[in-house]
Structures are given as structure tokens and as C-alpha cells.
Scaffold this motif. Structure first.
Motif, PDB file in Angstrom:
ATOM      1  N   ALA A 132      21.468  14.070  12.174  1.00 56.32           N
ATOM      2  CA  ALA A 132      22.608  13.870  11.273  1.00 56.32           C
ATOM      3  C   ALA A 132      22.327  14.496   9.913  1.00 56.32           C
ATOM      4  O   ALA A 132      23.198  15.160   9.321  1.00 56.32           O
ATOM      5  N   VAL A 133      21.111  14.296   9.404  1.00 57.81           N
ATOM      6  CA  VAL A 133      20.716  14.913   8.128  1.00 57.81           C
ATOM      7  C   VAL A 133      20.760  16.431   8.248  1.00 57.81           C
ATOM      8  O   VAL A 133      21.269  17.132   7.362  1.00 57.81           O
ATOM      9  N   ARG A 134      20.252  16.943   9.370  1.00 54.42           N
ATOM     10  CA  ARG A 134      20.229  18.401   9.567  1.00 54.42           C
ATOM     11  C   ARG A 134      21.643  18.978   9.629  1.00 54.42           C
ATOM     12  O   ARG A 134      21.920  20.052   9.088  1.00 54.42           O
ATOM     13  N   ILE A 135      22.555  18.253  10.291  1.00 49.57           N
ATOM     14  CA  ILE A 135      23.943  18.727  10.407  1.00 49.57           C
ATOM     15  C   ILE A 135      24.594  18.825   9.030  1.00 49.57           C
ATOM     16  O   ILE A 135      25.185  19.852   8.666  1.00 49.57           O
ATOM     17  N   VAL A 136      24.487  17.748   8.235  1.00 49.37           N
ATOM     18  CA  VAL A 136      25.131  17.725   6.920  1.00 49.37           C
ATOM     19  C   VAL A 136      24.518  18.780   6.004  1.00 49.37           C
ATOM     20  O   VAL A 136      25.236  19.523   5.302  1.00 49.37           O
ATOM     21  N   ALA A 137      23.187  18.873   5.984  1.00 50.48           N
ATOM     22  CA  ALA A 137      22.527  19.862   5.127  1.00 50.48           C
ATOM     23  C   ALA A 137      22.928  21.276   5.526  1.00 50.48           C
ATOM     24  O   ALA A 137      23.193  22.130   4.661  1.00 50.48           O
ATOM     25  N   ALA A 138      23.011  21.532   6.844  1.00 53.21           N
ATOM     26  CA  ALA A 138      23.368  22.867   7.319  1.00 53.21           C
ATOM     27  C   ALA A 138      24.804  23.233   6.945  1.00 53.21           C
ATOM     28  O   ALA A 138      25.106  24.397   6.651  1.00 53.21           O
TER      29      ALA A 138
ATOM     30  N   ASP B 203      11.951   0.454   2.087  1.00 49.35           N
ATOM     31  CA  ASP B 203      12.129   1.885   2.361  1.00 49.35           C
ATOM     32  C   ASP B 203      11.131   2.384   3.391  1.00 49.35           C
ATOM     33  O   ASP B 203      11.477   3.116   4.322  1.00 49.35           O
ATOM     34  N   GLU B 204       9.859   1.988   3.232  1.00 52.55           N
ATOM     35  CA  GLU B 204       8.821   2.471   4.144  1.00 52.55           C
ATOM     36  C   GLU B 204       9.018   1.903   5.557  1.00 52.55           C
ATOM     37  O   GLU B 204       8.796   2.597   6.553  1.00 52.55           O
ATOM     38  N   ALA B 205       9.425   0.635   5.635  1.00 52.52           N
ATOM     39  CA  ALA B 205       9.658   0.021   6.944  1.00 52.52           C
ATOM     40  C   ALA B 205      10.812   0.702   7.662  1.00 52.52           C
ATOM     41  O   ALA B 205      10.732   1.009   8.862  1.00 52.52           O
TER      42      ALA B 205
ATOM     43  N   SER C 202      27.839  12.015   4.156  1.00 50.79           N
ATOM     44  CA  SER C 202      28.841  12.754   3.381  1.00 50.79           C
ATOM     45  C   SER C 202      29.367  11.910   2.228  1.00 50.79           C
ATOM     46  O   SER C 202      29.505  12.394   1.097  1.00 50.79           O
ATOM     47  N   GLN C 203      29.663  10.637   2.511  1.00 46.57           N
ATOM     48  CA  GLN C 203      30.128   9.739   1.461  1.00 46.57           C
ATOM     49  C   GLN C 203      29.085   9.576   0.367  1.00 46.57           C
ATOM     50  O   GLN C 203      29.404   9.580  -0.827  1.00 46.57           O
ATOM     51  N   PHE C 204      27.821   9.436   0.768  1.00 46.73           N
ATOM     52  CA  PHE C 204      26.743   9.273  -0.215  1.00 46.73           C
ATOM     53  C   PHE C 204      26.675  10.477  -1.152  1.00 46.73           C
ATOM     54  O   PHE C 204      26.574  10.325  -2.375  1.00 46.73           O
ATOM     55  N   LEU C 205      26.727  11.694  -0.589  1.00 47.81           N
ATOM     56  CA  LEU C 205      26.649  12.903  -1.419  1.00 47.81           C
ATOM     57  C   LEU C 205      27.802  12.967  -2.407  1.00 47.81           C
ATOM     58  O   LEU C 205      27.613  13.343  -3.583  1.00 47.81           O
ATOM     59  N   LEU C 206      28.997  12.596  -1.939  1.00 45.43           N
ATOM     60  CA  LEU C 206      30.164  12.602  -2.832  1.00 45.43           C
ATOM     61  C   LEU C 206      29.985  11.585  -3.960  1.00 45.43           C
ATOM     62  O   LEU C 206      30.149  11.910  -5.141  1.00 45.43           O
ATOM     63  N   HIS C 207      29.636  10.337  -3.605  1.00 44.48           N
ATOM     64  CA  HIS C 207      29.469   9.288  -4.612  1.00 44.48           C
ATOM     65  C   HIS C 207      28.375   9.651  -5.602  1.00 44.48           C
ATOM     66  O   HIS C 207      28.541   9.496  -6.823  1.00 44.48           O
ATOM     67  N   GLU C 208      27.250  10.137  -5.095  1.00 43.82           N
ATOM     68  CA  GLU C 208      26.119  10.444  -5.958  1.00 43.82           C
ATOM     69  C   GLU C 208      26.464  11.557  -6.932  1.00 43.82           C
ATOM     70  O   GLU C 208      26.089  11.526  -8.110  1.00 43.82           O
ATOM     71  N   HIS C 209      27.222  12.553  -6.461  1.00 42.07           N
ATOM     72  CA  HIS C 209      27.606  13.676  -7.329  1.00 42.07           C
ATOM     73  C   HIS C 209      28.565  13.214  -8.430  1.00 42.07           C
ATOM     74  O   HIS C 209      28.385  13.547  -9.599  1.00 42.07           O
TER      75      HIS C 209
ATOM     76  N   GLN D  24      16.245   6.185   3.197  1.00 38.75           N
ATOM     77  CA  GLN D  24      15.456   7.383   3.465  1.00 38.75           C
ATOM     78  C   GLN D  24      16.335   8.536   3.927  1.00 38.75           C
ATOM     79  O   GLN D  24      16.137   9.689   3.525  1.00 38.75           O
ATOM     80  N   GLN D  25      17.325   8.246   4.759  1.00 40.22           N
ATOM     81  CA  GLN D  25      18.255   9.284   5.208  1.00 40.22           C
ATOM     82  C   GLN D  25      18.987   9.909   4.038  1.00 40.22           C
ATOM     83  O   GLN D  25      19.133  11.132   3.956  1.00 40.22           O
ATOM     84  N   ASN D  26      19.470   9.063   3.129  1.00 40.09           N
ATOM     85  CA  ASN D  26      20.206   9.569   1.975  1.00 40.09           C
ATOM     86  C   ASN D  26      19.318  10.433   1.085  1.00 40.09           C
ATOM     87  O   ASN D  26      19.752  11.467   0.558  1.00 40.09           O
ATOM     88  N   LYS D  27      18.066  10.007   0.898  1.00 41.48           N
ATOM     89  CA  LYS D  27      17.126  10.804   0.107  1.00 41.48           C
ATOM     90  C   LYS D  27      16.893  12.160   0.767  1.00 41.48           C
ATOM     91  O   LYS D  27      16.853  13.195   0.094  1.00 41.48           O
ATOM     92  N   ASP D  28      16.753  12.148   2.096  1.00 40.64           N
ATOM     93  CA  ASP D  28      16.489  13.395   2.827  1.00 40.64           C
ATOM     94  C   ASP D  28      17.648  14.376   2.683  1.00 40.64           C
ATOM     95  O   ASP D  28      17.433  15.578   2.448  1.00 40.64           O
TER      96      ASP D  28
END
Length: 324
Positions: free
Chosen positions: A216-222, A202-204, A252-259, A273-277
Motif C-alpha cells: 500500500a505504501v509502495r502504491i501511494v508513493a509510486a 510504534d515499535e510493536a 492518501s488522507q494522511f498525506l492530505l491532512h499533513e500537508h 509507521q505506515q504513515n511515516k513510511d
């Protein structure tokens, strides 16, 4: 099979166009094709092969130089090949100048174009080319690619969860896959680690996040926050549209699956890290009725699937797709 057919018959079209997303292998495929025609393993020192990147050399003078090159007879090979990478970057005047040489080239000269935005090329150019659509690699293909690297470099720890995480973070690209495994090796060497843990991976990977990844994270969150000005501004700042479309689609897929899974872990739902963000950003919305949030995920996912399909077909520009 089509390229092998050309090689076996020796009937090489006047012009070939390889189109496909970034890092799908267009340039590599073009070079391999020419090497096979020449009967060599690589093109180093081959005077009958000329390559130009139209993202840097795109003007009328550059096109004139290519036309002059095209008139020369091959020295040792059966053909003189001219490869124009990122061909959509050529100016209109440069493209017009190339029309005649492409349609009626010198007897032993052949042109190859590579483009990830073929819709920007005029129909007059595309109509004169034998077109090959290069598909992005599958997860299976990237897995095999990383295994080959691991075997060659004697990285015995590239297996199991580590391998799966590298594949998921490759953004569907061979080039990014190579960069991620390189980053992990660098991290391990610097930290004195012989076998990486999930935290090490994860850190690497967090250290190689690009500007587009953050956008991409900013677009989805917004989108989920209803801040459409923020989403649109972020989309305008994107450098690699196709890559960002893939990233937005995956988030988007990650948020759907996780929910739907309610936090339950699954080997196909990755906590990069992207998915966590993006998960943290959406959670800042506060408590939302689960049913309403599921409906929101479904609506967003429907649009994302349509967007990803159109991006693969090159029917609409990436910028327009991101804006929509």
C-alpha cells in the motif's frame, strides 16, 4: 433487526447470503444467528451445524458431500444448517450442483453463504438467497471492542493516546484490532515494560506490518512519483484487495491532512509507521511547489473517495479498483 425477526417467527429462508469486506464479522454473525436458532450459547459439538471453507474445499466432490449432508434430518435442532464460507471460491461446477438443493432444500435444511466478493457468485445463486450486507466496523465500534478486551485482560494502560493509536492501526477490522493489541502485550512482556510509551507502541506495531501494508505504501508513493508501472506491479501482488484499498485510502488522507496542517499535530492525524513510511517516500520527490502538491493531493483524494465508495458497494472487483 431482520435476523431477530427471522428468529422470532421461525421463518428461516432456504438460503442466506452474508456479504461484506474481510473481518466485518460475516462468519461470526452467521454462527451467532444459528446459535440463537438452536437456543445455545455456542455451536461446539452441534451435529446439526456443518461449516465449510470454500477457499480450501471448493470442488465438485466437496459440493456433492454438502448435498448429501443437506438430505439428513436434524438430530436435536429445529433445522440442519450448512454454512459455506468464502463461497465465491467454489468452482462453477460446484455452484451449479448447489442450485437445486438451495431452491428446494430438504424440509429442515437451510444454507448460509458468506462472501467478501459476491460479484463472483452467479446471479442464479444470489437470487435464491436472502441477502445481508455487513458493513465494516466504525472507529467507535473498534474503540468499544478494544475497551472490552482491555477490561477482560486487565490492561489498564489501554486508554488515551495508546487506545487511539491502536484504533487507527486496526485497518477498520476487528480481527486486526485484536492482533495489534496482542502484539503490543507481547512487546511489553518481552521488553519488561509495564506502561507503554508512544515509542513502544510504534515499535510493536511496526513488527506486525504485513506484505500488503508495505505494498500500500509502495502504491501511494509510486503514484506521486509518477511511476505507474511500479504502482501497477504492486497492485498485482496484493493478496487482500479490500484491506489494501482501505490502507491506500488512509495513506492518501494522511498525506492530505499533513500537508494542509503544515506539520501541526492533530489527534486525528496519526503518525503510524505506515504513515511515516509514505511521508518519507513522497518527500524524496524533492522540493515541490506547495500549491501544485496540494492540487495533486486533491486529485488523488477525489479518486480515492470514489474507489472506496465502489469497494463498499462491491460494484467492481478490488483488483480493478486498485488498477484504476
Amino acid at each position: 433487526h431482520r435476523l431477530n425477526g427471522i428468529i422470532k417467527t421461525g421463518r428461516v429462508p432456504n438460503a442466506i447470503l452474508f456479504c461484506g469486506p474481510s473481518s466485518a464479522g460475516k462468519t461470526t454473525l452467521a454462527r451467532a444467528f444459528v446459535a440463537d436458532i438452536f437456543g445455545v450459547k455456542n455451536l461446539t459439538g452441534q451435529s446439526d451445524f456443518h461449516e465449510m471453507n470454500a477457499a480450501e474445499q471448493r470442488g465438485i466432490d466437496d459440493a456433492r458431500a454438502l448435498v448429501q449432508q443437506s438430505r439428513l434430518k436434524p438430530r436435536t435442532a429445529p433445522f440442519r444448517f450448512i454454512l459455506i464460507d468464502e463461497a465465491h471460491g467454489l468452482t462453477p461446477a460446484a455452484l451449479n450442483l448447489l442450485l437445486k438443493p438451495i431452491e428446494q432444500p430438504a424440509p429442515q435444511t437451510r444454507f448460509i453463504f458468506g462472501s467478501m466478493e459476491p460479484e463472483k457468485l452467479p446471479a442464479a445463486i444470489k437470487n435464491r438467497c436472502s441477502v445481508f450486507h455487513v458493513e465494516p466496523p466504525t472507529q467507535e465500534g473498534i474503540t468499544k471492542y478494544l475497551k472490552r478486551i482491555a477490561k477482560r485482560e486487565e490492561l489498564n494502560w489501554v486508554q488515551g493516546e495508546v487506545l487511539e493509536t491502536l484504533v487507527q492501526n486496526a485497518n477498520g477490522e476487528f480481527r486486526t484490532a485484536a492482533h495489534t493489541i496482542e502484539a503490543l502485550v507481547q512487546y511489553m512482556t518481552g521488553a519488561g515494560v509495564k506502561k507503554p510509551s508512544a515509542k513502544d507502541v510504534d515499535e510493536a506495531l511496526a513488527s506486525v506490518e504485513s506484505v500488503d501494508d508495505a505494498l500500500a505504501v509502495r502504491i501511494v508513493a509510486a503514484i506521486y512519483q509518477g511511476k505507474f508501472k511500479t504502482a501497477h506491479r504492486a497492485s498485482l501482488d496484493v493478496r487482500d484487495g479490500f484491506r489494501t484499498i482501505n490502507a491506500v485510502f488512509r495513506l492518501s488522507q494522511f498525506l492530505l491532512h499533513e500537508h494542509v496542517l503544515g506539520g501541526e499535530r492533530n489527534r486525528n492525524v496519526w503518525w503510524s509507521q505506515q504513515n511515516k513510511d509514505v511521508k518519507n517516500a513522497v518527500e524524496k520527490l524533492g522540493r515541490v511547489n506547495p500549491k501544485r502538491l496540494l492540487e495533486a493531493h486533491a486529485i488523488v483524494q477525489t479518486h480515492m473517495v470514489s474507489m472506496r465508495h465502489q469497494a463498499g458497494a462491491f460494484s467492481v472487483s478490488e483488483q480493478s479498483l486498485l488498477s484504476n
